[in-house]
Design an enzyme around this catalytic site. Sequence first.
Site, PDB file in Angstrom:
ATOM      1  N   TYR A 252     -13.730  -3.221  10.649  1.00 46.92           N
ATOM      2  CA  TYR A 252     -12.360  -2.636  10.334  1.00 46.92           C
ATOM      3  C   TYR A 252     -11.344  -2.693  11.661  1.00 46.92           C
ATOM      4  O   TYR A 252     -10.085  -3.393  11.443  1.00 46.92           O
ATOM      5  CB  TYR A 252     -12.549  -1.171   9.768  1.00 46.92           C
ATOM      6  CG  TYR A 252     -11.186  -0.663   9.734  1.00 46.92           C
ATOM      7  CD1 TYR A 252     -10.192  -1.055   8.526  1.00 46.92           C
ATOM      8  CD2 TYR A 252     -10.663   0.447  10.909  1.00 46.92           C
ATOM      9  CE1 TYR A 252      -8.924  -0.191   8.469  1.00 46.92           C
ATOM     10  CE2 TYR A 252      -9.386   0.782  10.567  1.00 46.92           C
ATOM     11  CZ  TYR A 252      -8.565   0.739   9.647  1.00 46.92           C
ATOM     12  OH  TYR A 252      -7.258   1.143   9.418  1.00 46.92           O
TER      13      TYR A 252
ATOM     14  N   SER B 101      -3.885  -0.260  14.401  1.00 48.77           N
ATOM     15  CA  SER B 101      -4.465   1.052  14.508  1.00 48.77           C
ATOM     16  C   SER B 101      -4.789   1.123  15.994  1.00 48.77           C
ATOM     17  O   SER B 101      -5.316   0.286  16.605  1.00 48.77           O
ATOM     18  CB  SER B 101      -6.005   0.848  13.802  1.00 48.77           C
ATOM     19  OG  SER B 101      -6.848   1.981  14.224  1.00 48.77           O
TER      20      SER B 101
ATOM     21  N   ASN C 264       1.498   3.234  -2.262  1.00 53.08           N
ATOM     22  CA  ASN C 264       1.050   4.170  -3.257  1.00 53.08           C
ATOM     23  C   ASN C 264       0.351   5.558  -2.736  1.00 53.08           C
ATOM     24  O   ASN C 264      -0.011   6.521  -3.427  1.00 53.08           O
ATOM     25  CB  ASN C 264       0.307   3.679  -4.513  1.00 53.08           C
ATOM     26  CG  ASN C 264      -1.233   3.098  -3.859  1.00 53.08           C
ATOM     27  OD1 ASN C 264      -0.985   2.079  -2.915  1.00 53.08           O
ATOM     28  ND2 ASN C 264      -2.329   3.444  -4.377  1.00 53.08           N
TER      29      ASN C 264
ATOM     30  N   GLY D  25       0.895  -1.329   0.032  1.00 47.75           N
ATOM     31  CA  GLY D  25      -0.020   0.052   0.042  1.00 47.75           C
ATOM     32  C   GLY D  25       0.605   1.288   0.091  1.00 47.75           C
ATOM     33  O   GLY D  25       0.427   2.385   0.614  1.00 47.75           O
TER      34      GLY D  25
ATOM     35  N   GLY E 297      -1.549   7.460   1.337  1.00 49.61           N
ATOM     36  CA  GLY E 297      -1.821   7.657   2.553  1.00 49.61           C
ATOM     37  C   GLY E 297      -0.305   7.638   3.139  1.00 49.61           C
ATOM     38  O   GLY E 297       0.698   7.913   2.930  1.00 49.61           O
ATOM     39  N   ILE E 298      -0.407   6.793   4.507  1.00 52.75           N
ATOM     40  CA  ILE E 298       0.509   6.685   5.215  1.00 52.75           C
ATOM     41  C   ILE E 298       1.477   5.834   4.685  1.00 52.75           C
ATOM     42  O   ILE E 298       3.080   5.978   4.750  1.00 52.75           O
ATOM     43  CB  ILE E 298       0.208   6.099   6.736  1.00 52.75           C
ATOM     44  CG1 ILE E 298      -0.620   6.970   7.466  1.00 52.75           C
ATOM     45  CG2 ILE E 298       1.328   5.517   7.468  1.00 52.75           C
ATOM     46  CD1 ILE E 298      -1.411   6.374   8.712  1.00 52.75           C
ATOM     47  N   GLY E 299       1.129   4.705   3.917  1.00 56.71           N
ATOM     48  CA  GLY E 299       2.352   3.923   3.175  1.00 56.71           C
ATOM     49  C   GLY E 299       3.125   4.553   2.381  1.00 56.71           C
ATOM     50  O   GLY E 299       4.394   4.224   2.121  1.00 56.71           O
TER      51      GLY E 299
END
Length: 316
Positions: free
Chosen positions: A181, A156, A29, A27, A31-33
């Site tokens: 989630y 999270s 690409n 991931g 956000g946090i990643g």
Amino acid sequence: MSSLHRPGPWDVRRLPRAEGKNFLVTGGNAGIGYFVAEQLAGTGAAVILACRDTVKAEAARVSIRARVPGARVRHIRLDLADLSSLQASADALELERLDAVVCNAGVLLDEPPRRETRDGSELMFATNHLGHFALIWWLAPLLTATPASRVVTTGSFTAKSECLDLDDLQSTRDYRPKRTYARSKLAQMLFGFELDRRLRAAGSTTLSVIVHPGGALDSLTPSRPPVHVRTSGERLRGLPAALLLQSKEAGAWPAVRAVLDPSVRGGQLWGPRVFGIRGLPALEPVRGHLADTVLAARLWAATASLTGLDPSSNLR
């Protein structure tokens, strides 16, 4: 599991060099990643973005190279919701060593209906937990062959207040997106702790470290066009939240430290320093459900049954 200790000094703006090392970020690409990948690229390491959308992955690669001159960044396709595709993704790495994988990619659905993968698993649980569990099975030989490699699992802070229902891991009885989630992230974190216990039992030098980003908002996150564009209006509207929360750039700090800091130990939990919500990365105590070794072992067995894979068999 490692106890709290006093780690050495750490400057998020002056990271140690890591030339010759390979880091994989799922991931990476957005956000946090994305910010984890950008910061790791600044150390001189080779960074691989593992993403489902190759167009977005290429945009992230271009953005990182524009901000980090000489950055060694490439991408492979990774669809964590499709377990049958993960071997091909691992093979596409074409590496002889893998120094760290950051299990960051995730899906957060805001509202019903409940969605399933092609295999019939609930989408968030499948992507966030089952997919990463299976991915580590395929990467285990490469990781354990690399001295002092690391598996960094991004959880999270919302997971800390959740309970895991082992009789309904797929949320078939009472599906509520936010709770589902949070439970998927709790499963991820329990996996990270159980993985480290199994690595230690196998005598491996690979470490499993668990992190979480605290409260990270797009409105506080600096622009990285075309990956992320923050308007002036969004920036102004986000200013009040900055008193309590932080940007996704700062949310990446715990994972980056878990990858690079030589004082980090397996089985630790790292998050933001200020109430676990914002600030510099700091070591946190492992409490409650996260410290439940029986629950973690039962989840591991259930996950192995659901995926047909067991990373323990690949640990050395």
